[in-house]
Design a protein around this motif. Structure first.
Motif, PDB file in Angstrom:
ATOM      1  N   ASN A 173       7.332 -29.711   4.357  1.00  0.00           N
ATOM      2  CA  ASN A 173       7.023 -29.112   2.835  1.00  0.00           C
ATOM      3  C   ASN A 173       8.461 -28.783   2.628  1.00  0.00           C
ATOM      4  N   GLU A 174       8.655 -29.182   1.152  1.00  0.00           N
ATOM      5  CA  GLU A 174      10.018 -28.901   0.555  1.00  0.00           C
ATOM      6  C   GLU A 174      11.241 -28.806   1.492  1.00  0.00           C
ATOM      7  N   ASN A 175      11.322 -29.722   2.186  1.00  0.00           N
ATOM      8  CA  ASN A 175      12.226 -29.628   3.231  1.00  0.00           C
ATOM      9  C   ASN A 175      13.886 -29.642   2.544  1.00  0.00           C
ATOM     10  N   ILE A 235       4.141 -39.900  -0.747  1.00  0.00           N
ATOM     11  CA  ILE A 235       5.179 -38.902  -0.778  1.00  0.00           C
ATOM     12  C   ILE A 235       4.960 -37.868  -1.944  1.00  0.00           C
ATOM     13  N   THR A 236       5.371 -36.763  -1.727  1.00  0.00           N
ATOM     14  CA  THR A 236       5.032 -35.778  -2.744  1.00  0.00           C
ATOM     15  C   THR A 236       5.941 -35.541  -3.865  1.00  0.00           C
ATOM     16  N   LEU A 237       5.406 -34.831  -5.038  1.00  0.00           N
ATOM     17  CA  LEU A 237       6.344 -34.386  -5.939  1.00  0.00           C
ATOM     18  C   LEU A 237       5.828 -32.948  -6.359  1.00  0.00           C
ATOM     19  N   HIS A 238       6.894 -31.961  -6.590  1.00  0.00           N
ATOM     20  CA  HIS A 238       6.272 -30.567  -7.063  1.00  0.00           C
ATOM     21  C   HIS A 238       6.951 -30.335  -8.452  1.00  0.00           C
ATOM     22  N   TYR A 239       6.235 -29.733  -9.185  1.00  0.00           N
ATOM     23  CA  TYR A 239       6.817 -29.183 -10.569  1.00  0.00           C
ATOM     24  C   TYR A 239       5.760 -28.440 -11.110  1.00  0.00           C
ATOM     25  N   GLU A 288       4.120 -53.261  -4.786  1.00  0.00           N
ATOM     26  CA  GLU A 288       2.582 -53.541  -4.859  1.00  0.00           C
ATOM     27  C   GLU A 288       1.694 -52.027  -4.912  1.00  0.00           C
ATOM     28  N   LYS A 289       2.602 -50.951  -5.086  1.00  0.00           N
ATOM     29  CA  LYS A 289       2.243 -49.610  -5.213  1.00  0.00           C
ATOM     30  C   LYS A 289       0.875 -49.316  -3.907  1.00  0.00           C
ATOM     31  N   ARG A 290       1.800 -49.457  -2.711  1.00  0.00           N
ATOM     32  CA  ARG A 290       1.148 -49.142  -1.718  1.00  0.00           C
ATOM     33  C   ARG A 290       1.010 -47.621  -1.284  1.00  0.00           C
ATOM     34  N   VAL A 291       2.261 -46.936  -1.526  1.00  0.00           N
ATOM     35  CA  VAL A 291       2.602 -45.696  -1.360  1.00  0.00           C
ATOM     36  C   VAL A 291       2.291 -44.833  -2.632  1.00  0.00           C
ATOM     37  N   GLY A 292       1.422 -43.920  -2.141  1.00  0.00           N
ATOM     38  CA  GLY A 292       0.902 -42.810  -3.268  1.00  0.00           C
ATOM     39  C   GLY A 292       1.959 -41.730  -3.658  1.00  0.00           C
ATOM     40  N   LEU A 293       1.746 -41.530  -4.881  1.00  0.00           N
ATOM     41  CA  LEU A 293       2.508 -40.223  -5.258  1.00  0.00           C
ATOM     42  C   LEU A 293       1.811 -39.121  -5.357  1.00  0.00           C
ATOM     43  N   LEU A 294       2.044 -38.090  -4.413  1.00  0.00           N
ATOM     44  CA  LEU A 294       1.076 -36.910  -4.332  1.00  0.00           C
ATOM     45  C   LEU A 294       1.668 -35.790  -5.040  1.00  0.00           C
ATOM     46  N   VAL A 295       1.107 -35.400  -6.159  1.00  0.00           N
ATOM     47  CA  VAL A 295       1.705 -34.308  -6.835  1.00  0.00           C
ATOM     48  C   VAL A 295       1.226 -33.000  -5.991  1.00  0.00           C
ATOM     49  N   ASP A 296       1.461 -32.641  -4.858  1.00  0.00           N
ATOM     50  CA  ASP A 296       0.602 -31.749  -4.145  1.00  0.00           C
ATOM     51  C   ASP A 296       1.153 -30.439  -4.304  1.00  0.00           C
ATOM     52  N   GLU A 297       1.761 -29.898  -5.620  1.00  0.00           N
ATOM     53  CA  GLU A 297       2.068 -28.594  -5.901  1.00  0.00           C
ATOM     54  C   GLU A 297       2.291 -28.660  -7.637  1.00  0.00           C
ATOM     55  N   TRP A 298       1.419 -27.929  -8.317  1.00  0.00           N
ATOM     56  CA  TRP A 298       1.713 -28.113  -9.691  1.00  0.00           C
ATOM     57  C   TRP A 298       0.738 -26.855 -10.367  1.00  0.00           C
ATOM     58  N   GLY A 299       1.315 -26.471 -11.510  1.00  0.00           N
ATOM     59  CA  GLY A 299       0.585 -25.488 -12.112  1.00  0.00           C
ATOM     60  C   GLY A 299       1.511 -24.366 -12.719  1.00  0.00           C
TER      61      GLY A 299
END
Ligand code: AHR
Length: 497
Positions: A173-175, A235-239, A288-299
């Motif tokens: 996480n957040e490496n 793969i994740t994204l945090h905002y 082909e959009k196989r890999v998901g984008l996970l916004v696994d921290e937001w708010g």
């Protein structure tokens, strides 16, 4: 320009993954301890140590997936500290969050039990920053291996005969920050190594999640996708939406000036640009959009409530948070071709929580009500819409007055979620429901609003901000006209026969 929406009720654009409505629970402040776990001997009504009131509320909201144990805590967490008899589990200091004693009473078995009670998918985040390949590999073996092995035996000794099913597993996480301050090329190599030993046992198929960028770090996304995309499922994204500045003053959760209300909504819309730009980079390596984008921290992230431990990140939750939840969830819905999961931070008593607790008392926040109203979008088909919205503010500070998304469920019902972001006045809106000509359409609606920009619920007044029936509409053929209250979130249900 008038506020007008065209809904093409017969044009679908992909499935809205229910996990967009996901949540996150970290060993931070009073999220796990007090918020979820009170222990078997607590006078607070519980089942095997987990609060009954919180579980009932989360099930009602249809929580689909829960991320654990962090956050920054994940890269300091050694899972073997949290198994076996509770009295012999290691006590340690939670150095990252508040310097309090972590007694490890809530560990792997308790988390998996919680997910079973909630009927949601577990999403476990492994330790890359201070852990080893062996430690991560053994955790997966302990959780999911059915045959004869040291970890399967250990699990059985601890009372769990059958392996669990675990789908989502995060490799760090957040490496780029608290998870090891790594450069993206270095992390990409470590990711490739660690994930090799995150194995699929039996019919348990793990969805491997790589650590993605912080906000607009497009270089991180580029480097990790370039070097490791073929080894990941997501793969994740945090905002986080912060009214002020992270280091010098974030702003208060309540009692803020109007300019801070509008400025924070404006910042919430930044999620649209972030997803669009990160998706463009991902498209180069994964068209082909196989890999998901996970916004696994937001708010939202505000200054902590006065008098509370600064390391506990406890904040109130107002109609402003409800609107930001609505804006964000509408954006995720619209990007459901790439966004496969999102996890608001955090579930109980931390940051933009859906639930706050105080002893045996529990309140549902305005954000909870938005998740509960929007649950109708889970697993539904995104509908094609075209929105003409008035603008609020001017110049660089301008943002749309309305935020909208629409979906159609398996039964053919249409749900339209609409935020009116104007805190000063209500507004009229016209909806052109294309594709419903000749049908008998029934409309039902629910709305959430408040009389002040910081309207919120308290333990003494738990229902000050609560949903009510929305009846301010008229329908003529396929033209639906709405009178939306100021600063409101409204969800419509259309049934056509
Ligand atoms: O949610 C609080 C913290 O924010 C998490 O631990 C970390 O991942 C992020 O920086």
């Amino acid at each position: 320009m008038a506020n007008r929406l065209t809904v093409n009720t017969d044009i679908t654009k992909g499935t809205i993954n229910r996990n967009i409505y996901g949540h996150f629970s970290e060993h931070l402040g009073r999220c796990i301890y007090e918020g979820l776990w009170v222990g078997e001997d607590s006078p607070i009504p519980n089942t095997n140590g987990i609060r009954n009131d919180v579980v009932a509320a989360l099930k009602e909201m249809k929580i689909p997936v829960l991320r654990w144990p962090g956050g920054c805590f994940a890269d300091e967490y050694h899972w073997k500290d949290g198994i076996g008899p509770k009295e012999t589990r290691k006590r340690m200091i939670n150095t990252h969050w508040g310097g309090v004693v972590e007694n490890n009473h809530f560990g792997t078995h308790e988390f998996m039990m919680l997910c079973a009670m909630l009927e949601c998918e577990p999403y476990i985040n492994g330790n890359v920053g201070s852990g080893t390949v062996q430690e991560m590999s053994e955790w997966v073996e302990y959780l999911t291996f059915e045959g004869v092995s040291p970890m399967a035996e250990l699990r059985k000794e601890n009372g769990r005969e059958e392996p669990w099913k675990v789908k989502y597993f995060g490799v760090g996480n957040e490496n780029w920050g608290c998870g090891g301050n790594m450069r993206p090329e270095y992390y990409a190599d470590l990711y490739r190594q660690f994930q090799t030993y995150v194995r699929n046992y039996g019919d348990n198929k793990i969805h491997k999640v790589a650590c993605g960028p912080n906000v607009d770090d497009y270089n991180w996304m580029e480097a990790v996708m370039k070097n490791a995309h073929q080894f990941m499922d997501s793969i994740t994204l945090h905002y986080y939406t912060i009214p002020g500045d992270f280091w010098t003053g974030k702003g208060a959760a309540t009692g803020f000036p109007d300019a801070e209300f509008t400025g924070t909504l404006k910042k919430a819309f930044y999620m649209e640009e972030l997803i669009t730009k990160h998706t463009a980079i991902m498209d180069q390596y994964d068209p082909e959009k196989r890999v998901g984008l996970l916004v696994d921290e937001w708010g939202t992230w505000y200054d902590v409530e006065p008098g509370t431990n600064p390391g506990f990140l406890y904040q109130q939750n107002t109609i402003r948070d409800a609107l930001i939840a609505g804006i964000s969830l509408n954006i995720f819905n619209q990007h459901c071709d790439r966004v496969q999961m999102a996890n608001i931070a955090q579930l109980v008593n931390v940051l933009q929580s859906v639930i706050l607790t105080e002893g045996e008392k529990m309140i549902l926040t305005p954000t909870y009500h938005v998740f509960n109203m929007f649950k109708v979008h889970q697993d539904a088909q995104l509908l094609d819409i075209h929105l003409s919205s008035e603008e609020l503010g001017s110049g660089k500070e301008a943002y749309p007055q309305l935020s909208v998304s629409a979906s159609k469920n398996d039964a053919g019902q249409i749900h339209i979620s609409i935020c009116n972001l104007d805190h000063l006045t209500g507004t009229n809106m016209e909806l052109d429901l294309r594709g419903l000509m000749g049908s008998q359409v029934t409309v039902k609606g629910t709305t959430l609003t408040s009389d002040t920009t910081d309207g919120h619920n308290t333990f003494d007044n738990p229902d000050r901000v609560a949903p009510s029936e929305f009846t301010s509409f008229s329908l003529e053929d396929t033209m639906l006209t709405l009178e939306l209250p100021a600063m409101s979130v409204t969800v419509l249900e259309l049934t056509a026969e």
